[in-house]
Design a protein around this motif. Structure first.
Motif, short mmCIF file in Angstrom:
data_model
loop_
_atom_site.label_atom_id
_atom_site.label_comp_id
_atom_site.label_asym_id
_atom_site.label_seq_id
_atom_site.Cartn_x
_atom_site.Cartn_y
_atom_site.Cartn_z
N LYS A 31 0.84 -1.20 0.00
CA LYS A 31 0.00 0.00 0.00
C LYS A 31 0.87 1.25 0.00
N TYR A 33 0.69 5.75 -0.79
CA TYR A 33 -0.24 6.89 -0.76
C TYR A 33 0.51 8.17 -1.11
N TYR A 50 -3.06 -0.03 -3.83
CA TYR A 50 -3.00 -1.20 -2.96
C TYR A 50 -2.07 -2.28 -3.51
N PHE A 97 -2.88 -2.09 8.49
CA PHE A 97 -3.45 -1.09 9.40
C PHE A 97 -2.92 -1.22 10.82
N ASN A 98 -2.34 -2.34 11.18
CA ASN A 98 -1.76 -2.48 12.52
C ASN A 98 -0.52 -1.62 12.71
N TYR A 99 0.02 -1.10 11.64
CA TYR A 99 1.31 -0.43 11.71
C TYR A 99 1.27 1.03 11.32
N GLY A 100 0.17 1.51 10.81
CA GLY A 100 0.15 2.90 10.36
C GLY A 100 0.98 3.09 9.11
N TYR A 101 1.33 4.33 8.84
CA TYR A 101 2.06 4.68 7.63
C TYR A 101 3.49 5.10 7.98
N PHE A 103 6.16 7.73 6.38
CA PHE A 103 6.17 8.84 5.43
C PHE A 103 7.58 9.11 4.92
N GLY A 104 7.64 9.55 3.65
CA GLY A 104 8.87 10.07 3.10
C GLY A 104 9.11 11.49 3.59
#
Lengths: 112, 111
Positions: A31, A33, A50, A97-101, A103-104
């Motif tokens: 996934k 974004y 996804y 979803f257990n881990y969140g995102y 980010f760069g």
């Protein structure tokens, strides 16, 4: 050490130019974004994916397009940049979803 | 449409004091995330809350989630200057695996 990389970090470009913002991750996340954020403001989802060959538009209307030909790579393209595109663009990836995102570091785009 | 609202949006406080940031959301979700952003930087993950009643603590920060009230709190204990940043909560749209972010709370901690 960053596992998700965005280039360029800063970009100043003239109106009407075509630009591609690069985003790559080495974590094997399916996934990915793209968010747009004006300085100090909330983040707005503009595109997500996804997996390979899967792309969707986000909640904020955007004139940009994305592609996902390889798991690790999720570039964003503006065919004709305008001053209204001036903003920070943040790429993120997630393994679930257990881990969140994760980010760069973001690309700060200025269109003059 | 999921809406996520943070309160307050701006907070200036003195070192050593305690305070709480609130995050309300409008539709059912049991997954909430807190992030920190320093000026000109990207977002750093602070807490992942995955169930009703979840509580996580890291140093002077503690986050909790009440899914029935659709409310999460981020509590700061004995604030220090290094905690000055913008804090965002984000809620996962149930089943969609997309995060919707709040407006952010800009926290300034003065000596």
């Amino acid at each position: 050490e960053a596992d998700i990389y965005q280039t360029p970090r800063y970009l100043v470009i003239g109106t009407g130019k075509k630009i591609t913002l690069e985003c790559s991750q080495t974590m094997g996340h399916d996934k990915m974004y793209w968010y747009q954020q004006d300085p100090g403001m909330e983040l707005h989802l503009i595109h997500y994916s996804y997996g390979v060959n899967s792309t969707e538009k986000g909640d904020l209307s955007s004139e940009s397009t994305v592609s996902r030909i390889r798991t690790e790579h999720f570039p964003l393209t503006l065919e004709s940049a305008r001053p209204s595109h001036t903003s920070q663009y943040l790429c993120a990836s997630s393994r679930g979803f257990n881990y969140g995102y994760t980010f760069g570091s973001g690309t700060r785009l200025t269109v003059v | 449409e999921l809406k996520v609202e943070q309160n307050p949006l701006f907070l200036s406080m003195q070192e050593g004091k305690n305070y709480t940031i609130y995050c309300n959301y409008s539709t059912t979700s049991d997954r909430l995330y807190w992030y920190r952003q320093d000026p000109g930087k990207s977002l750093e993950s602070l807490f992942v809350l995955l169930s009703n009643g979840a509580v996580k603590q890291e140093g002077r920060l503690m986050a909790s989630l009440d899914t029935k009230a659709r409310l999460s709190t981020l509590h700061i204990t004995a604030a220090v200057h290094d905690l000055s940043a913008t804090y965002f909560c984000a809620v996962d749209i149930q089943g969609a695996q997309k995060l919707v972010f709040g407006q952010g709370t800009r926290l300034t901690i003065n000596p």
